[in-house]
Design an enzyme around this catalytic site. Structure first.
Site, PDB file in Angstrom:
ATOM      1  N   ASP A   1       0.838  -1.200   0.000  1.00 55.95           N
ATOM      2  CA  ASP A   1       0.000   0.000   0.000  1.00 55.95           C
ATOM      3  C   ASP A   1       0.872   1.249   0.000  1.00 55.95           C
ATOM      4  O   ASP A   1       1.647   1.466   0.936  1.00 55.95           O
ATOM      5  CB  ASP A   1      -0.905   0.016   1.229  1.00 55.95           C
TER       6      ASP A   1
ATOM      7  N   MET B   1      -2.466   4.647  -3.522  1.00 58.27           N
ATOM      8  CA  MET B   1      -3.510   5.540  -3.004  1.00 58.27           C
ATOM      9  C   MET B   1      -2.894   6.938  -2.949  1.00 58.27           C
ATOM     10  O   MET B   1      -2.599   7.474  -1.880  1.00 58.27           O
ATOM     11  CB  MET B   1      -3.981   5.065  -1.637  1.00 58.27           C
TER      12      MET B   1
END
Length: 224
Positions: free
Chosen positions: A32, A65
């Site tokens: 992530d 992200m």
């Protein structure tokens, strides 16, 4: 075939190499990348991805992200990611970006936040190798699974089938032994699991158990 991608967001960041090796046998290692702008959290970037790639034989699945993925995503391919996911909500030119990621030799994937519908992106699906349906709001690990996402997973699987695509359908957020079967029955085949893997005494065994659960649930789903 169900694939399990342990999320290093739930791992011990001081021991990332060992934590990556603790899940040998996983299909991918989910990384992530958060920039503190697109989501209210800050994690890691290109140098850590490069280091992880050297520390493990498991291919890296990078979930960006971040704002401006059009600019940054190609660098993650160059850093060694085998799959790069950008957010539909952040990409200025998603088709061009997907093609650039593929041209550099990685799988191109697009993610949708919980409130983002799949239908407007139907025509874009052939440009992708994977679609990620977020089953929590992106930004933090350890959140509870949003079961209201199950119909969206089903609709996405139907669109993939309608176009006859070989497109993986990934879910990320609150995936555990308690929720993975619902996701598999709805049509997901790639599962990101954080604390459900790294919160156990034997992460590799947790990966095998989740994969078995998902496989059996997918078989049941197909039988309906």
């Amino acid at each position: 075939m169900a694939q399990i991608n342990p999320s290093i967001l739930s791992a011990d960041f001081a021991r990332l190499a060992e934590e990556a090796q603790a899940v040998e046998g996983a299909d991918w290692l989910h990384v992530d990348v958060m920039d503190g702008h697109f989501v209210p959290n800050l994690t890691l970037g290109v140098p850590v991805v490069e280091a992880l790639g050297k520390a493990t034989g498991t291919p890296l699945d990078c979930h960006l992200m971040i704002e401006d993925p059009d600019r940054w995503a190609p660098q993650y391919v160059e850093a060694g990611a085998g799959s790069v996911t950008f957010h539909a909500e952040a990409a200025a030119a998603p088709v061009r970006l997907a093609r650039e990621i593929r041209a550099k030799g990685a799988r191109a994937s697009m993610a949708l936040k919980p409130a983002t519908p799949i239908e407007p992106y139907e025509d874009l699906l052939p440009e992708l190798d994977m679609l990620l349906v977020m089953t929590v709001e992106p930004g933090f690990g350890g959140q509870a699974f949003l079961d209201i996402m199950l119909p969206k997973i089903r609709r996405t699987r139907q669109l993939i089938a309608k176009h006859g695509l070989d497109l993986w359908l990934q879910v990320d957020g609150g995936v555990s032994a308690a929720t993975i079967e619902q996701c598999a029955e709805a049509g997901a085949d790639v599962f990101v699991a954080g604390s459900a893997v790294y919160g156990t005494d034997d992460p590799a065994a947790a990966v095998r158990a989740l994969r078995r659960q998902a496989g059996e649930a997918a078989a049941r789903g197909c039988a309906h």
